[in-house]
Every structure is written in C-alpha cells, then in structure tokens.
Design an enzyme around this catalytic site. Structure first.
Site, PDB file in Angstrom:
ATOM      1  N   ASN A   9      62.596  68.370  24.815  1.00  0.00           N
ATOM      2  CA  ASN A   9      63.887  67.978  24.240  1.00  0.00           C
ATOM      3  C   ASN A   9      64.794  69.201  24.290  1.00  0.00           C
ATOM      4  OD1 ASN A   9      66.048  67.164  22.722  1.00  0.00           O
ATOM      5  ND2 ASN A   9      64.925  67.080  20.770  1.00  0.00           N
ATOM      6  N   LYS A  11      67.896  69.489  23.525  1.00  0.00           N
ATOM      7  CA  LYS A  11      68.952  69.527  22.498  1.00  0.00           C
ATOM      8  C   LYS A  11      70.298  69.857  23.176  1.00  0.00           C
ATOM      9  CE  LYS A  11      65.329  70.540  19.252  1.00  0.00           C
ATOM     10  NZ  LYS A  11      64.919  71.045  17.965  1.00  0.00           N
ATOM     11  N   HIS A 107      65.563  61.677  15.915  1.00  0.00           N
ATOM     12  CA  HIS A 107      65.190  63.086  15.815  1.00  0.00           C
ATOM     13  C   HIS A 107      65.661  63.632  14.472  1.00  0.00           C
ATOM     14  CE1 HIS A 107      65.109  67.391  16.447  1.00  0.00           C
ATOM     15  NE2 HIS A 107      64.165  67.126  17.329  1.00  0.00           N
ATOM     16  N   GLU A 109      67.207  66.162  13.638  1.00  0.00           N
ATOM     17  CA  GLU A 109      68.600  66.640  13.602  1.00  0.00           C
ATOM     18  C   GLU A 109      69.576  65.463  13.513  1.00  0.00           C
ATOM     19  OE1 GLU A 109      67.967  69.098  17.028  1.00  0.00           O
ATOM     20  OE2 GLU A 109      66.569  70.219  15.777  1.00  0.00           O
ATOM     21  N   GLU A 180      57.285  64.983  13.828  1.00  0.00           N
ATOM     22  CA  GLU A 180      57.882  66.315  13.840  1.00  0.00           C
ATOM     23  C   GLU A 180      58.192  66.724  12.400  1.00  0.00           C
ATOM     24  OE1 GLU A 180      59.752  67.276  17.934  1.00  0.00           O
ATOM     25  OE2 GLU A 180      61.277  66.378  16.662  1.00  0.00           O
ATOM     26  N   GLY A 186      61.931  74.591  15.170  1.00  0.00           N
ATOM     27  CA  GLY A 186      62.771  75.754  15.429  1.00  0.00           C
ATOM     28  C   GLY A 186      62.547  76.908  14.484  1.00  0.00           C
ATOM     29  N   SER A 226      57.855  73.791  16.947  1.00  0.00           N
ATOM     30  CA  SER A 226      57.412  75.142  17.335  1.00  0.00           C
ATOM     31  C   SER A 226      56.193  75.138  18.255  1.00  0.00           C
ATOM     32  CB  SER A 226      57.158  76.012  16.092  1.00  0.00           C
ATOM     33  OG  SER A 226      58.376  76.208  15.389  1.00  0.00           O
TER      34      SER A 226
HETATM   35  P1  13P Z   1      61.102  73.448  18.648  1.00  0.00           P
HETATM   36  O1  13P Z   1      59.965  73.249  19.620  1.00  0.00           O
HETATM   37  O2  13P Z   1      62.168  74.345  19.145  1.00  0.00           O
HETATM   38  O3  13P Z   1      60.587  73.788  17.271  1.00  0.00           O
HETATM   39  O4  13P Z   1      61.818  72.006  18.504  1.00  0.00           O
HETATM   40  C1  13P Z   1      61.029  70.900  18.260  1.00  0.00           C
HETATM   41  C2  13P Z   1      61.850  69.684  18.401  1.00  0.00           C
HETATM   42  O5  13P Z   1      62.725  69.423  17.592  1.00  0.00           O
HETATM   43  C3  13P Z   1      61.625  68.829  19.571  1.00  0.00           C
HETATM   44  O6  13P Z   1      62.277  67.611  19.445  1.00  0.00           O
END
Ligand code: 13P
Length: 264
Positions: A9, A11, A107, A109, A180, A186, A226
């Site tokens: 992903n 983003k 997601h 976010e 997640e 992140g 992560s």
């Molecule tokens: P990270 O791998 O950067 O922690 O992000 C995970 C994520 O949100 C994947 O959708």
C-alpha cells in the site's frame, strides 16, 4: 491451500513515473533473477499473489508498465456510487478501467483521519463486491482500545457491521481481510508474531461462526503494521496469517522483493 498475498500500500507516495519504474524493475526481477523466477513460479502456481496499491494517478502507468500477469493492482479507496455529482471521488468502474483487480477498503487512515464510519465502509464493501472488484477490507484497534482489553470487541464490531449481508460463497471467494493494529502502522512497532496470530485466529473464528468452516478456511487474512524484510518471514509462518499489507517497506522495489522472497 490459501495463496499468500503480498500487498504493498503506497499511500500518498510515488507518482506516475515512479510507479512505472517500480513495475518495470519488479518485472525484470521476476524474469532475470533466480529469486524472482522462483517467485514468478509461485505466483503462476497459485501459491503467492502480488498486489501493489499506487495512488489513483499512478494506477494507469503502473498497469501500462506490466509485462505479465504476475502483478495485480489495487486502488486505495473508492466511492460506493458508480457515477454522479461527487466532486473529488473515484468510482469502481473507473478503477476497473484503469486496471485494478482489488480495492483497499477501510484502511485505518480512512477510518481515523478521514472519519469514514462502519456504515460508509459497508456501502463500499457491498459496491465493490457487486462490481466484482475484490476488496481488501481493513480492520484494527487503536492503542487505547488494546490497552483497555477491547481488541476483540473492536474487531468483531468492525467486521459485523461490514459483512452482515454477505454470503458464505462471497466471503470464501472474494473477500480478503487485513488486520492492521493502528498502533503498529508507520510506528516501527510491529505486533509480535503471537499477537498478530491471535488476532487473525480470532477473525477466522468469527468468520467460521458466521459463514461456516468451509468459508472461514478459504478466507484470506493479512497482517499489516511495520512489516519489513526482517519480520515478514516469521509473520507469514503463523497459521492464520495468509499475507501482508505493507506500507513503507513496499515503496522501494528491493525491500518489496525481499519480503516476497520470505513468502516462498
Ligand atoms: P507501514 O508498513 O508503513 O507500517 O504501513 C502499514 C499500512 O498501513 C499498510 O496498509
């Protein structure tokens, strides 16, 4: 056997040129390196599936750079309506036309930064399934919910509101769930293998209770938060973890390739 899904992903990263460059390099790796050829065989045999989710404006160039069917493309979001006066939104027919087989829905976010509700996400999930774009539906608890012992309640309520009208066949054949935990995204704080497995096992139990054993056995459940090449192999070796949804470590093709290698 459930095919392992390795999904990146991106983003809000990587414009059209960067996306094309990434896909070209990944295709070259599949064709020219021993590890890549092994990965390509695993994909062709249905043991592994590779997905990248570029931002909307990079989807077409990523799709155009493909030389094979080894890479699937996902959108990161959609609107639930097919068309209309929804300024700034993108529809399912549009992402399909641009080359997407999958769409990420819910997601963290989208849930927490853009305040999408369980009701919004149910509409998106149903719309994706009706359009036959395969959803990667994300759920996960906040840190305070984990610390107050509410993880299972949160996962159950996010799932229940999303999949209450689905059938066993649809869940078995079309849906992917991504667990997640929000505190792991992140932050560099990966869930331990045991914590990630416990949550994914619980999700499968919920699926079994609602849709039966056959559907829950077929349902793919990913872990995200992560993930990097150093921890991907042990996460993937857990019984109920069928793949990974990777943010930061999917942006550089070399680290994405290393994570793919740990799925072989
Ligand atoms: P990270 O791998 O950067 O922690 O992000 C995970 C994520 O949100 C994947 O959708």
């Amino acid at each position: 056997m459930r095919a392992k899904m390795i999904a990146g992903n991106w983003k809000m990263n990587s414009g059209a040129a960067a996306a094309a460059d990434f896909v070209e390099k990944l295709e070259t790796w599949f064709a020219d390196s021993p590890e890549g050829r092994q990965a390509a065989s695993a994909v062709r045999e249905g043991r592994v599936e590779i997905v990248i989710a570029p931002p909307f404006t990079s989807i077409a160039s990523a799709h155009a750079a493909k030389k094979s069917d080894l890479i699937n493309i996902a959108a990161q979001n959609i609107h639930h309506r097919q068309k209309g006066a929804f300024t700034g939104e993108i529809s399912l027919p549009m992402i399909e036309e641009a080359g997407c087989r999958y769409v990420i829905i819910g997601h963290s976010e989208r849930r927490h930064v853009f305040k999408e509700t369980n009701e919004d996400l149910e509409k998106k999930l149903i719309a994706a399934l009706e359009s036959r774009v395969l959803p990667i539906f994300c759920i996960g608890e906040l840190l305070e919910e984990r610390e107050s012992g509410d993880t299972k309640r949160v996962l159950a309520s996010q799932l229940e509101s999303a999949w209450r009208s689905l059938t066993s066949d649809v869940v078995a054949e079309m849906v992917v769930i991504a667990y997640e935990p929000v505190w792991a995204i992140g932050t560099g704080k990966t869930a331990s293998d045991a914590d990630a497995e416990e949550a994914c096992d619980y999700i499968r139990t919920l699926a079994c209770d609602k849709f039966g054993i056959a559907a829950s056995d077929s349902l793919r459940i990913l872990y995200g938060g992560s993930v990097k090449p150093e921890n991907s192999g042990s996460l993937l070796s857990q019984k109920n973890i069928d793949g990974l949804l990777i943010g930061g470590a999917s942006l550089e093709v070399e680290s994405f390739e290393k994570i793919i290698e740990t799925s072989l």
